[in-house]
Design an enzyme around this catalytic site. Sequence first.
Site, PDB file in Angstrom:
ATOM      1  N   TYR A  74       0.827  -1.249   0.034  1.00  0.00           N
ATOM      2  CA  TYR A  74      -0.065   0.008   0.053  1.00  0.00           C
ATOM      3  C   TYR A  74       0.842   1.239  -0.109  1.00  0.00           C
ATOM      4  CZ  TYR A  74      -3.635   3.350   1.530  1.00  0.00           C
ATOM      5  OH  TYR A  74      -4.602   4.250   1.469  1.00  0.00           O
ATOM      6  N   VAL A 115      -8.443   8.730   8.217  1.00  0.00           N
ATOM      7  CA  VAL A 115      -9.727   9.546   8.152  1.00  0.00           C
ATOM      8  C   VAL A 115     -10.765   8.224   8.543  1.00  0.00           C
ATOM      9  CG1 VAL A 115     -11.266  10.766   6.598  1.00  0.00           C
ATOM     10  CG2 VAL A 115      -8.816  11.035   6.262  1.00  0.00           C
ATOM     11  N   THR A 155     -13.270   6.216   7.563  1.00  0.00           N
ATOM     12  CA  THR A 155     -14.156   5.800   6.488  1.00  0.00           C
ATOM     13  C   THR A 155     -14.015   4.260   6.922  1.00  0.00           C
ATOM     14  OG1 THR A 155     -11.977   5.284   5.317  1.00  0.00           O
ATOM     15  CG2 THR A 155     -13.033   7.416   4.671  1.00  0.00           C
TER      16      THR A 155
END
Length: 282
Positions: free
Chosen positions: A169, A202, A204
Site C-alpha cells: 500500500y 480518516v 471511513t
Amino acid sequence: MCIRDRVNEQAGVSDKAYVIVGGSSGLGLSAARALVNHGARVAVCGRSEGRLAQALEMLGENAVGKKVDATAAGAVDEFLEFACGEIGDLEGLYHVAGGSGRSAGDGPLHELSDEGWDYTIQQNLTSLMMSNRAAVRRFRMQGSGGVILNMGSVLGFLPSPEYFSSHAYAAAKAGVEGFSKSLASYYAKEGVRVNVITPALVETSMSERARANDEIMEYVSRKQPLDGGRIGVPGDLDGAALLLLGEGGRFVTGQVLRVDGGSVSYTHLRAHETVLDLVCRL
C-alpha cells in the site's frame, strides 16, 4: 447576486461537470456533495449498488452514477462516455477509489504475498492509471484542458511501522505521487492540471480496524494534533478538493497537498527532538 451565487462563484466549479471514481461513499461522496452544493454536476461510480443508490438519492438531480469496478480494463472509459453524455463535457476527474490490501496478503515485506502485492497495486495504482488515462483521452477528444485530482496517503511518504506496516500500500501511494507529477509536467502545455491530496487517517470503512483499537487511536491523537488531536473526517478534505478542482487552483499543477491533521509537523518535531537528545548526550 445572492449569497449562494457568490459562494458558488468563488469555488469556481458551478455549472461544470466532474467525475468521481469511488464517489459512492466516504471521501468521494463527501467531495461529490461539496461539488453539487457549489453548483457542479457530478457523475459518481462505485462497486456497491446499494451504496450507489443511497449516494444518488443524497446528491439529487445534479448527479448521475453507475456501478463500476475501476480495476477492470476499459470500465472507466465506458463510464466517462456515459457520464459526459449525461452531464456534459468533462471538466475534471477525482480518483478516490482504492483501499487496503491487508486481507489479500499485504503487510510487512517478509509476510507480503505475491497475491497481496498484485491486488494492492491493482486497487490503488493500476486503477488510478486507467482512470487518469481515460480522462486525458477525453480532454484531448474534447480539445480542452481539464483537471485530475488523485488520492494519495500519508503512508506513501511517512512510514508508520508500529501500526500501519502495509508495504504494498505504501509503495502504491508513493507511486501515485510520482505518477501524478510526471503527468502534470507532460500535459501542462495542453492545459491539463494534475494534483494529489494526501490524507492521514480518516474515518471511513477502510479505517475500521484502526478505530477499533484504543492504542492506535491514542497514537493518532498525538500524530494528528490539529483540532485537539483526532481522526479525520471526510469533510476535512472537501475544501482542498474544491480548491484543486475549481478555478482557485487554475495555476496549480504537480502539487501534493497534505491534509493530514499535522502529521508531517508532528513527525518532524519528533525527529528534531531525537536529534537534540542525541546531541545533548555527546
